[in-house]
Design a protein around this motif. Structure first.
Motif, mmCIF file in Angstrom:
data_model
loop_
_atom_site.group_PDB
_atom_site.id
_atom_site.type_symbol
_atom_site.label_atom_id
_atom_site.label_comp_id
_atom_site.label_asym_id
_atom_site.label_seq_id
_atom_site.Cartn_x
_atom_site.Cartn_y
_atom_site.Cartn_z
ATOM 1 N N UNK A 76 0.864 -1.183 0.047
ATOM 2 C CA UNK A 76 -0.008 -0.143 0.071
ATOM 3 C C UNK A 76 1.037 1.208 0.008
ATOM 4 N N UNK A 77 0.449 2.194 -0.946
ATOM 5 C CA UNK A 77 1.450 3.266 -1.185
ATOM 6 C C UNK A 77 0.947 4.456 -0.197
ATOM 7 N N UNK A 78 1.828 5.006 0.745
ATOM 8 C CA UNK A 78 1.283 6.083 1.282
ATOM 9 C C UNK A 78 2.403 7.164 1.302
ATOM 10 N N UNK A 79 1.797 8.606 0.992
ATOM 11 C CA UNK A 79 2.644 9.920 0.984
ATOM 12 C C UNK A 79 2.191 10.501 2.243
ATOM 13 N N UNK A 80 3.021 10.820 2.948
ATOM 14 C CA UNK A 80 2.522 11.682 4.152
ATOM 15 C C UNK A 80 3.392 12.977 4.281
ATOM 16 N N UNK A 81 2.658 14.156 4.245
ATOM 17 C CA UNK A 81 3.273 15.490 4.215
ATOM 18 C C UNK A 81 3.452 15.956 5.802
ATOM 19 N N UNK A 82 4.376 16.706 5.930
ATOM 20 C CA UNK A 82 4.473 17.322 7.016
ATOM 21 C C UNK A 82 5.347 19.025 7.104
ATOM 22 N N UNK A 83 5.214 19.538 8.057
ATOM 23 C CA UNK A 83 5.718 20.944 8.091
ATOM 24 C C UNK A 83 4.968 22.208 7.835
ATOM 25 N N UNK A 84 3.829 22.078 7.436
ATOM 26 C CA UNK A 84 2.987 23.290 7.214
ATOM 27 C C UNK A 84 2.843 23.712 8.415
ATOM 28 N N UNK A 85 2.269 25.261 8.326
ATOM 29 C CA UNK A 85 1.817 25.850 9.422
ATOM 30 C C UNK A 85 1.769 27.484 8.778
ATOM 31 N N UNK A 86 1.787 28.319 9.921
ATOM 32 C CA UNK A 86 1.486 29.601 9.866
ATOM 33 C C UNK A 86 2.596 30.266 10.070
ATOM 34 N N UNK A 87 3.151 31.345 8.933
ATOM 35 C CA UNK A 87 4.114 32.154 9.043
ATOM 36 C C UNK A 87 3.908 33.472 8.586
ATOM 37 N N UNK A 88 4.772 34.422 8.772
ATOM 38 C CA UNK A 88 4.619 35.865 8.538
ATOM 39 C C UNK A 88 5.170 35.961 7.099
#
Length: 123
Positions: free
Chosen positions: A1-13
């Motif tokens: 089963x293929x999975x792609x998991x993103x991380x690192x997003x957020x709020x920035x000025x």
């Protein structure tokens, strides 16, 4: 089963930086070109950046050239989007995607997608 998991997003000025990562559970990861797309509220999904199987070639949409950098580590099965000098118009959900074919500039070229990570840039 293929999975792609993103991380690192957020709020920035505006003017700030974020580093998005995508971890892939693809057995033959080094056979896939990898891309990042984004979708802002009320807008269609758009291509942001892509990198070929070896990491030797990168492609960017014009609006992010000189500010974003895509890279990959085939041993770790990860792809990174370094985003610098962020602008409010970069606000969107960012998606990681994998393409097993020979094209990678359009969403239809991709076989697998992650769930996305939110990036919000305040002015």
């Amino acid at each position: 089963q293929v999975q792609l998991v993103e991380s690192g997003g957020g709020l920035v000025q505006a003017g700030g930086s974020l580093r998005l990562s995508c971890a892939a559970s693809i057995r033959t990861f080094s056979s896939y070109a990898m891309g990042w797309f984004r979708q802002a509220p009320g807008k269609e999904r758009e291509f942001v950046a892509a990198i070929d199987w070896t990491g030797g070639s990168q492609y960017y949409t014009d609006s992010v050239k000189g500010r974003f950098t895509i890279s990959r580590d085939n041993a770790k099965k990860t792809v990174v989007l370094q985003m610098n000098n962020l602008r409010p118009e970069d606000t969107a959900v960012y998606y990681c995607a994998a393409s097993g074919g020979g094209r990678w500039l359009r969403g239809v070229d991709y076989d697998f997608w992650g769930q996305g990570t939110q990036v919000t840039v305040s002015s």
